[in-house]
Design a protein around this motif. Structure first.
Motif: not given
Length: 269
Positions: A118-144
């Motif tokens: 469980l600890a390893a799975g949570l750590a994998a999520n925290l690392i992946a999301f810690g990297i990806c969420i800031p990188l995805l932030a600039r792409y959140r707004h687009a004309k739909m």
């Protein structure tokens, strides 16, 4: 009635239930806009029915072990989303989706080689999301642009989820909980969003939907962790209910935070 016919009819019933669930979620998503749609997309629309039927066929220990295998797969899904979002800004559907699927399959192949705690799975999520969420932030707004639904959109999503449920249910007894947990988290909803929307509205608007899903997907990972712990302590039914409640509460919280931020951003009359 023969045993094989009974199994087939029961399997078709389960597929129909899962298909009805995803059709309802798809209609709500399309009428809610990209932000609310993204929050709905990160509810357990495809994984939920798979785990319900696993709980019917197997004991709580099997479900708990499957959830443990699913947890790091959630990290693979956010990496898949990041791959698509970045590539779809300039590339075609084939390149963007093909690369995203390759990332998910590659990560899932690596994940299945290890026994996850469980600890390893949570750590994998925290690392992946810690990297990806800031990188995805600039792409959140687009004309739909206005999305016109085609006749095959909802049936295709329903067929994908029904197929996933059929694979999980029919193979779980001989592939075991680890592989079942990985298959159950195949990103059917995100895949259908990419395949359906990209040719119609283009890469950047489709990418905005997935980018807005990042925080909701993090909550989905928390729900998987809750499922793993809760089914051991309280049984499969209670564990599934608590996992769903975790997803819903997390997404409602995100929705509330977004609403307050929007009100503060509006100019005073």
């Amino acid at each position: 009635m023969s045993l094989d016919l009974h199994f087939l009819l029961f399997l078709l019933l389960r597929m129909a239930i899962a298909a009805a669930f995803v059709v309802t979620a798809s209609i709500i998503t399309e009428r809610s806009g990209p932000v609310i749609g993204a929050l709905i997309a990160t509810l357990p629309v495809s994984a939920g029915p798979s785990y319900v039927f696993l709980a019917i066929d197997h004991d709580a220990a099997f479900v708990a072990q499957g959830a443990l295998a699913s947890l790091p797969v959630n990290a693979a899904t956010i990496l898949m989303c990041l791959t698509y979002v970045v590539l779809s800004q300039r590339h075609t559907l084939v390149v963007s989706c093909g690369s995203a699927f390759a990332v998910w399959i590659g990560m899932a192949s690596i994940i299945r080689q290890f026994d996850w705690s469980l600890a390893a799975g949570l750590a994998a999520n925290l690392i992946a999301f810690g990297i990806c969420i800031p990188l995805l932030a600039r792409y959140r707004h687009a004309k739909m642009p206005l999305v016109t639904r085609r006749w095959y959109d909802v049936p295709m999503r329903a067929a994908l989820v029904a197929t996933l449920v059929a694979i999980v249910v029919s193979t779980s007894s001989w592939v075991g909980p680890r592989i079942s947990g990985i298959i159950a988290l195949f990103p059917v909803v995100f895949s259908s969003i990419m395949v359906i929307l990209h040719p119609r509205i283009g890469g950047p608007p489709t990418a905005a939907v997935l980018a807005n899903s990042a925080w909701g997907l993090l909550g989905f990972g928390m729900a998987i962790a809750v499922l793993h712990v809760a089914v051991v302590w309280f049984g499969s039914v209670a564990g599934l209910c608590l996992a769903l409640a975790t997803c819903v509460a997390w997404n409602l919280t995100l929705w509330g935070i977004g609403r307050r931020a929007l009100r503060r951003a509006r100019p005073m009359p």
